[in-house]
Design a protein around this motif. Structure first.
Motif, PDB file in Angstrom:
ATOM      1  N   UNK A  65     -66.533  87.300  -0.053  1.00 29.06           N
ATOM      2  CA  UNK A  65     -67.290  86.543   0.797  1.00 29.06           C
ATOM      3  C   UNK A  65     -66.444  86.824   2.124  1.00 29.06           C
ATOM      4  N   UNK A  66     -65.261  86.814   1.876  1.00 25.60           N
ATOM      5  CA  UNK A  66     -64.388  86.689   3.303  1.00 25.60           C
ATOM      6  C   UNK A  66     -64.222  88.317   3.920  1.00 25.60           C
ATOM      7  N   UNK A  67     -64.456  89.269   2.785  1.00 23.55           N
ATOM      8  CA  UNK A  67     -64.814  90.476   3.681  1.00 23.55           C
ATOM      9  C   UNK A  67     -66.170  90.608   4.393  1.00 23.55           C
ATOM     10  N   UNK A  68     -67.017  90.313   3.537  1.00 24.77           N
ATOM     11  CA  UNK A  68     -68.389  90.434   4.305  1.00 24.77           C
ATOM     12  C   UNK A  68     -68.504  89.650   5.576  1.00 24.77           C
ATOM     13  N   UNK A  69     -67.645  88.357   5.574  1.00 33.15           N
ATOM     14  CA  UNK A  69     -67.567  87.680   6.970  1.00 33.15           C
ATOM     15  C   UNK A  69     -66.734  88.353   8.051  1.00 33.15           C
ATOM     16  N   UNK A  70     -65.895  88.965   7.823  1.00 30.51           N
ATOM     17  CA  UNK A  70     -64.919  89.738   8.636  1.00 30.51           C
ATOM     18  C   UNK A  70     -65.461  90.958   9.189  1.00 30.51           C
ATOM     19  N   UNK A  71     -66.515  91.594   8.054  1.00 27.90           N
ATOM     20  CA  UNK A  71     -67.178  92.751   8.309  1.00 27.90           C
ATOM     21  C   UNK A  71     -68.183  92.426   9.410  1.00 27.90           C
ATOM     22  N   UNK A  72     -69.105  91.227   9.029  1.00 26.27           N
ATOM     23  CA  UNK A  72     -69.917  90.846  10.068  1.00 26.27           C
ATOM     24  C   UNK A  72     -69.483  90.730  11.458  1.00 26.27           C
ATOM     25  N   UNK A  73     -68.563  89.825  11.615  1.00 22.99           N
ATOM     26  CA  UNK A  73     -67.830  89.517  12.873  1.00 22.99           C
ATOM     27  C   UNK A  73     -67.470  91.032  13.497  1.00 22.99           C
ATOM     28  N   UNK A  74     -67.000  91.934  12.813  1.00 26.53           N
ATOM     29  CA  UNK A  74     -66.592  93.288  13.355  1.00 26.53           C
ATOM     30  C   UNK A  74     -67.912  93.924  14.046  1.00 26.53           C
ATOM     31  N   UNK A  75     -69.110  93.916  13.265  1.00 21.33           N
ATOM     32  CA  UNK A  75     -70.185  94.481  13.617  1.00 21.33           C
ATOM     33  C   UNK A  75     -70.695  93.781  14.801  1.00 21.33           C
ATOM     34  N   UNK A  76     -70.579  92.366  14.718  1.00 13.10           N
ATOM     35  CA  UNK A  76     -71.013  91.682  15.993  1.00 13.10           C
ATOM     36  C   UNK A  76     -70.098  92.295  17.287  1.00 13.10           C
ATOM     37  N   UNK A  77     -69.023  92.267  17.232  1.00  9.36           N
ATOM     38  CA  UNK A  77     -68.144  92.779  18.377  1.00  9.36           C
ATOM     39  C   UNK A  77     -68.443  94.301  18.736  1.00  9.36           C
ATOM     40  N   UNK A  78     -68.953  95.143  17.787  1.00  5.45           N
ATOM     41  CA  UNK A  78     -69.068  96.222  18.022  1.00  5.45           C
ATOM     42  C   UNK A  78     -70.086  96.280  18.717  1.00  5.45           C
ATOM     43  N   UNK A  79     -71.218  95.840  18.169  1.00  4.30           N
ATOM     44  CA  UNK A  79     -72.624  95.490  19.159  1.00  4.30           C
ATOM     45  C   UNK A  79     -72.607  95.060  20.572  1.00  4.30           C
ATOM     46  N   UNK A  80     -71.916  93.960  20.719  1.00  3.74           N
ATOM     47  CA  UNK A  80     -71.391  93.607  21.990  1.00  3.74           C
ATOM     48  C   UNK A  80     -70.654  94.711  22.857  1.00  3.74           C
ATOM     49  N   UNK A  81     -69.856  95.327  22.285  1.00  4.70           N
ATOM     50  CA  UNK A  81     -69.128  96.253  23.051  1.00  4.70           C
ATOM     51  C   UNK A  81     -69.873  97.609  23.487  1.00  4.70           C
ATOM     52  N   UNK A  82     -71.017  97.804  22.621  1.00  4.16           N
ATOM     53  CA  UNK A  82     -72.138  98.888  22.896  1.00  4.16           C
ATOM     54  C   UNK A  82     -72.958  98.463  23.884  1.00  4.16           C
ATOM     55  N   UNK A  83     -73.350  97.214  24.091  1.00  2.00           N
ATOM     56  CA  UNK A  83     -74.129  96.716  25.130  1.00  2.00           C
ATOM     57  C   UNK A  83     -73.544  96.622  26.384  1.00  2.00           C
ATOM     58  N   UNK A  84     -72.350  96.207  26.459  1.00  2.00           N
ATOM     59  CA  UNK A  84     -71.426  96.211  27.508  1.00  2.00           C
ATOM     60  C   UNK A  84     -71.379  97.756  28.097  1.00  2.00           C
ATOM     61  N   UNK A  85     -70.976  98.611  27.272  1.00  2.00           N
ATOM     62  CA  UNK A  85     -70.887 100.041  27.584  1.00  2.00           C
ATOM     63  C   UNK A  85     -72.365 100.701  27.965  1.00  2.00           C
ATOM     64  N   UNK A  86     -73.280 100.333  27.273  1.00  2.00           N
ATOM     65  CA  UNK A  86     -74.517 100.708  27.950  1.00  2.00           C
ATOM     66  C   UNK A  86     -75.127 100.129  29.281  1.00  2.00           C
TER      67      UNK A  86
END
Length: 108
Positions: A65-86
């Protein structure tokens, strides 16, 4: 005298409820004994012979469960970074296009 009578009646009521609770406890014990005897009388040929996988412990599930939560937060930050980059890339393209059109007009 009525006070003593009320105390006696309360004691009788308490004893009767205690007796009911004790009877329920004895009945539960008898049911458990019967279930245990019935489980022991099951023939041995009904047992399966394949190997069962060991089940995951609570600690393993917590780790997953902790790994899934950390992965989800990582994916959220990556998506945010891609949006800012775009968005940044779009602004750069618009500025360069504006500069190019200005250069084309002044060059003539």
């Amino acid at each position: 005298m009525s006070d003593a009578l009320e105390k006696a009646e309360a004691a009788v009521r308490e004893a009767s409820t205690d007796t009911a609770a004790v009877q329920l406890a004895f009945a539960a014990m008898e049911l458990a004994k019967a279930a245990q005897q019935q489980a022991q009388t099951v023939p041995q040929h009904h047992q399966c012979e394949h190997q069962h996988k060991p089940r995951r412990s609570a600690g393993e599930w917590l780790g997953i469960a902790c790994a899934v939560c950390v992965g989800g937060v990582g994916i959220a930050f990556a998506s945010l970074a891609l949006a800012i980059l775009g968005g940044t890339a779009a602004i750069v393209v618009l500025v360069l296009r504006s500069m190019w059109t200005d250069y084309q007009r002044k060059g003539r």
